[in-house]
Design a protein around this motif. Structure first.
Motif, PDB file in Angstrom:
ATOM      1  N   VAL A  78       0.843  -1.201   0.000  1.00 47.01           N
ATOM      2  CA  VAL A  78       0.000   0.000   0.000  1.00 47.01           C
ATOM      3  C   VAL A  78       0.875   1.246   0.000  1.00 47.01           C
ATOM      4  O   VAL A  78       0.626   2.203  -0.749  1.00 47.01           O
ATOM      5  N   HIS A  79       1.904   1.232   0.827  1.00 49.22           N
ATOM      6  CA  HIS A  79       2.819   2.370   0.926  1.00 49.22           C
ATOM      7  C   HIS A  79       3.484   2.678  -0.413  1.00 49.22           C
ATOM      8  O   HIS A  79       3.688   3.841  -0.762  1.00 49.22           O
ATOM      9  N   ARG A  80       3.789   1.661  -1.169  1.00 49.25           N
ATOM     10  CA  ARG A  80       4.512   1.849  -2.423  1.00 49.25           C
ATOM     11  C   ARG A  80       3.603   2.007  -3.645  1.00 49.25           C
ATOM     12  O   ARG A  80       4.096   2.032  -4.771  1.00 49.25           O
ATOM     13  N   GLY A  81       2.298   2.123  -3.415  1.00 42.87           N
ATOM     14  CA  GLY A  81       1.432   2.512  -4.517  1.00 42.87           C
ATOM     15  C   GLY A  81       0.551   1.441  -5.092  1.00 42.87           C
ATOM     16  O   GLY A  81      -0.016   1.633  -6.183  1.00 42.87           O
ATOM     17  N   LEU A 126       1.323  12.230  -4.938  1.00 40.50           N
ATOM     18  CA  LEU A 126       0.730  11.223  -5.806  1.00 40.50           C
ATOM     19  C   LEU A 126       0.139  10.075  -4.990  1.00 40.50           C
ATOM     20  O   LEU A 126      -0.902   9.499  -5.343  1.00 40.50           O
ATOM     21  N   LEU A 127       0.788   9.759  -3.888  1.00 46.31           N
ATOM     22  CA  LEU A 127       0.360   8.652  -3.038  1.00 46.31           C
ATOM     23  C   LEU A 127      -0.622   9.092  -1.945  1.00 46.31           C
ATOM     24  O   LEU A 127      -0.892   8.334  -1.010  1.00 46.31           O
ATOM     25  N   GLY A 128      -1.111  10.313  -2.079  1.00 50.41           N
ATOM     26  CA  GLY A 128      -2.167  10.770  -1.186  1.00 50.41           C
ATOM     27  C   GLY A 128      -1.702  11.278   0.159  1.00 50.41           C
ATOM     28  O   GLY A 128      -2.505  11.402   1.091  1.00 50.41           O
ATOM     29  N   PRO A 148       0.372  14.333   2.509  1.00 52.92           N
ATOM     30  CA  PRO A 148       0.620  15.777   2.436  1.00 52.92           C
ATOM     31  C   PRO A 148       2.074  16.152   2.177  1.00 52.92           C
ATOM     32  O   PRO A 148       2.356  17.229   1.658  1.00 52.92           O
ATOM     33  N   ASP A 149       2.996  15.271   2.537  1.00 53.30           N
ATOM     34  CA  ASP A 149       4.414  15.563   2.350  1.00 53.30           C
ATOM     35  C   ASP A 149       5.201  14.263   2.457  1.00 53.30           C
ATOM     36  O   ASP A 149       4.664  13.220   2.862  1.00 53.30           O
ATOM     37  N   PHE A 150       6.484  14.327   2.084  1.00 52.13           N
ATOM     38  CA  PHE A 150       7.297  13.117   2.042  1.00 52.13           C
ATOM     39  C   PHE A 150       7.570  12.567   3.434  1.00 52.13           C
ATOM     40  O   PHE A 150       7.683  11.353   3.626  1.00 52.13           O
ATOM     41  N   ALA A 151       7.662  13.448   4.438  1.00 46.36           N
ATOM     42  CA  ALA A 151       7.902  12.966   5.800  1.00 46.36           C
ATOM     43  C   ALA A 151       6.738  12.103   6.279  1.00 46.36           C
ATOM     44  O   ALA A 151       6.940  11.026   6.855  1.00 46.36           O
ATOM     45  N   THR A 152       5.524  12.556   6.039  1.00 42.58           N
ATOM     46  CA  THR A 152       4.359  11.762   6.425  1.00 42.58           C
ATOM     47  C   THR A 152       4.377  10.417   5.697  1.00 42.58           C
ATOM     48  O   THR A 152       4.095   9.366   6.287  1.00 42.58           O
ATOM     49  N   PHE A 153       4.724  10.455   4.422  1.00 42.59           N
ATOM     50  CA  PHE A 153       4.838   9.229   3.630  1.00 42.59           C
ATOM     51  C   PHE A 153       5.873   8.279   4.233  1.00 42.59           C
ATOM     52  O   PHE A 153       5.624   7.070   4.371  1.00 42.59           O
ATOM     53  N   GLN A 154       7.020   8.795   4.602  1.00 45.95           N
ATOM     54  CA  GLN A 154       8.103   7.959   5.117  1.00 45.95           C
ATOM     55  C   GLN A 154       7.800   7.336   6.471  1.00 45.95           C
ATOM     56  O   GLN A 154       8.273   6.246   6.780  1.00 45.95           O
ATOM     57  N   MET A 155       7.034   8.037   7.306  1.00 38.87           N
ATOM     58  CA  MET A 155       6.934   7.659   8.714  1.00 38.87           C
ATOM     59  C   MET A 155       5.793   6.683   9.000  1.00 38.87           C
ATOM     60  O   MET A 155       5.446   6.465  10.154  1.00 38.87           O
ATOM     61  N   TYR A 156       5.284   6.041   7.974  1.00 41.57           N
ATOM     62  CA  TYR A 156       4.136   5.155   8.150  1.00 41.57           C
ATOM     63  C   TYR A 156       4.425   3.953   9.048  1.00 41.57           C
ATOM     64  O   TYR A 156       3.510   3.388   9.656  1.00 41.57           O
TER      65      TYR A 156
END
Length: 696
Positions: free
Chosen positions: A155-158, A286-288, A290-298
């Motif tokens: 899911v994290h990777r799209g 693209l992955l929904g 707000p920013d790359f930090a939020t994306f990374q910290m899942y």
């Protein structure tokens, strides 16, 4: 193996040097058999074979089960891992133009492979089917964690994107991989190219005779006899700044350090940084996210950028009070020294060292003779591990190495069985990345029948010819730190390779390493290794107390530069794509001016253009983890001291509760299994001498 998997293996046949595991101990790499021409064919064969193996899992006719989908995926890619684990260490620690060219060629292919796996709709459908099934919901322990982490990673990777967005993401990932590789190579080359040349020994006044001789040898090796070369190390502040009497020399060295990859020459990385930051922000959008930090910290222990910034901002009042107090103290020392100009960043280390010597009667050059590198390793680092965990070590001169200054060891468990193979590569060289790290040549997995083969790599100044290899106190703690990572890998006892050992979140993986630093100052350990290399005399009584007291001094720099870097990292990775496109140094200046610290005098440990951790090494939105895991390490050590100290019983508990657990449990559970409580901040504040500082 299924018929589909057999077909995949046959279609990607490879009979090169990496086709089978090495016959050396535990599959240790046989460096005598590898040629430059072997790498790219082997990596590309590994990529092709893994792609085919994964595709066979995706298209198999059998209904999805945990075994035929999740476990089968864990088995895939063994050729790729076998070759790339060795290749990636060489490109980091002993690279060449040929290896760099190969890395440039294969890095986009690896990114494409990962996209082909995690954006494969048929494969994700199988993973999701198991995830949603009664079988999946009934799984426990390591099986349940494998299913959870695999599903979350998809899911994290799209995996939930539509086909058009998947294609867009693949293009982004390919370009990001190219840029990260280019950044790493440019930084390594730029750091070496901007080594500072001095014309006379007078410019290096107060450096030791051995250091000056080493500088002369470097110059001679570069075809500049009669001159002196000081190489740049990875971070902003250079060790020599604390030694150089000549202020102009200090300024020259400092400015070379901070401008190494932002001077507009061929080594300038600022354009790469802008493009990387922008692409990462676009990828997150693209992955929904707000920013790359939020994306990374899942998947982190600290789960959001806001929580990480709140955690870091909590240190600012106490640290700023310390910085203001120590600025006044160093300014006073500079005035007493006759300096009328304002204190500058290149003066900080010099006057901090003078105050340290006066206040604590501590001279770093007088300490080094007690810390010969190999003695520290074998009679300090290894000794602590033997006393605590019951493991033993035997040097293996029969195992080949990739550089002659390395050593290899077999590690034996408390029952006498071979636990691991360990390599130590301690000395800096021009073709080596800065910093220090641990890597796996072979990663532990019960499923694959693998035991760990591990390396620690450092950047200690190599000795001049005929001189002993001496370590600074910082080098000593780094040796213990990296061996903490090694223990985390050695004690792994997981079934699945993706959950094994150090395969944990960024803000947990540094916990075992920082925790292991504490053993450096345990009296029984220190007395065993801190001996004068010539006389064998022990470290003088009371000197450790001075080292520890001095260690609490200059937190303005030692903690301040790390906190500034961590906050800068998080600021970079919470930008929108539009904001990320601004000039990097302008954004950095603004971010630093707003962090509440004295960044004008104490720049971040890594400025943006040479912040390898976040632009290449996987620490994007994760550099705070060094601070968070230091909290865990001090709080954890507080538990050890309250429960009898360095005992075998405690060693068994450490190994059972977290050191041997990999990512088989939630991180908070692992920590509570160890200490019985959630992390507490006070032991770290006490250790750094910051407790109550904000109230002064």
């Amino acid at each position: 193996m299924s018929s589909e998997a057999h077909a995949a293996s046959d279609a990607t046949a490879y009979d090169g040097v990496f086709a089978k595991p090495s016959t050396l101990s535990l599959g240790a790499p046989d460096f005598t058999k590898y040629n430059d021409s072997d790498w790219q064919p082997a990596i590309e064969a590994g990529i092709a074979q893994k792609r085919a193996e994964i595709r066979a899992i995706a298209i198999q006719r059998s209904a999805p089960t945990f075994e035929n989908t999740l476990v089968a995926m864990e088995r895939a890619g063994q050729l790729f891992d076998r070759v790339y684990n060795v290749f990636s260490q060489l490109t980091s620690a002993n690279t060449s133009d040929k290896l760099d060219a190969i890395e440039t060629a294969v890095s986009p292919q690896i990114a494409a492979l990962n996209d082909d796996i995690y954006l494969d709709s048929a494969l994700f459908a199988r993973v999701k089917a198991v995830h949603d099934s009664a079988q999946g919901k009934a799984l426990t322990g390591e099986d349940a964690m494998l299913l959870k982490t695999t599903y979350d990673k998809f899911v994290h990777r799209g995996a939930l994107l539509d086909n058009a967005k998947k294609a867009e993401l693949k293009d982004m990932n390919g370009r990001i991989a190219e840029l990260e590789t280019k950044f790493a190579q440019t930084l390594t080359a730029g750091t070496a190219a901007h080594a500072v040349v001095f014309d006379s020994a007078d410019e290096l006044a107060r450096m030791s005779d051995a250091a000056i001789a080493a500088a002369a040898k470097r110059a001679e090796d570069k075809g500049m006899p009669g001159k002196y070369v000081i190489p740049l190390l990875n971070f902003t502040q250079q060790p020599a700044l604390a030694q150089l009497d000549n202020r102009a020399s200090r300024k020259k060295l400092f400015e070379a350090s901070i401008n190494r990859t932002s001077s507009g020459d061929e080594f300038d990385t600022t354009g790469m940084v802008t493009e990387l930051a922008t692409l990462r922000a676009k990828k997150a959008r693209l992955l929904g996210q707000p920013d790359f930090a939020t994306f990374q910290m899942y998947d982190r222990m600290i789960t959001t950028p806001a929580k990480a910034m709140e955690f870091m901002n909590g240190f600012v009042p106490a640290l700023r009070a310390t910085q203001d107090r120590e600025t006044a103290l160093l300014t006073e020392a500079a005035r007493a020294d006759g300096m009328t100009e304002a204190l500058q960043p290149w003066d900080w280390g010099y006057y901090a060292e003078k105050v340290r010597e006066a206040k604590f009667d501590l001279d770093e050059s007088a300490i080094k003779p007690y810390f010969e590198v190999w003695n520290v390793l074998e009679n300090g680092v290894f000794y602590a591990a033997t006393q605590t965990y019951g493991i033993t070590f035997k040097r293996r001169e029969d195992l080949p190495v990739y550089h002659p200054t390395m050593r290899a060891y077999s590690v034996y468990d408390k029952d006498g069985s071979e636990l691991a193979v360990f390599y130590f590569d301690p000395f800096s060289r021009p073709n080596k990345n800065g910093g220090a790290w641990m890597n796996n040549f072979v990663e532990q997995s019960d499923l694959l029948g693998n035991k760990p083969v591990i390396s620690n790599t450092l950047n200690i100044d190599p000795p001049a010819p005929g001189q002993p290899a001496l370590a600074s106190w910082d080098n000593v703690t780094t040796m213990f730190h990296e061996f903490g990572h090694a223990l985390h890998g050695m004690f792994a006892h997981q079934k699945y390779p993706s959950l094994s050992g150090t395969n944990t979140a960024r803000d947990f993986v540094e916990f075992p390493s920082q925790f292991n630093e504490n053993f450096a100052t345990v009296p029984a350990v220190l007395q065993h290794y801190a001996k004068h290399y010539e006389t064998g005399a022990p470290l003088p009584a009371g000197l450790l107390d001075k080292i520890e007291a001095a260690g609490k001094f200059n937190q303005s720099l030692t903690f301040g530069e790390t906190l500034s870097a961590a906050m800068l990292d998080m600021r970079w990775h919470t930008l929108s794509p539009e904001a990320a496109a601004q000039p990097p140094l302008a954004f950095e200046a603004k971010a630093l001016s707003e962090n509440g610290l004295r960044s004008d005098l104490i720049p971040p440990r890594y400025r943006t253009p040479y912040f390898r951790h976040i632009w290449d090494n996987g620490y994007a939105a994760g550099y705070y983890s060094y601070i968070w895991t230091e909290v865990l390490a001090h709080d954890g050590w507080d538990w050890v001291e309250k429960h009898g100290g360095m005992t075998r019983a405690n060693g068994d508990h450490l190994r059972a509760s977290f050191l041997g657990q990999g990512h088989t449990k939630d991180y908070a559970v692992l920590y509570r299994d160890f200490t019985g409580h959630d992390p507490e901040l006070e032991p770290m504040l006490e250790a750094r001498g910051l407790a109550g500082e904000a109230a002064k």
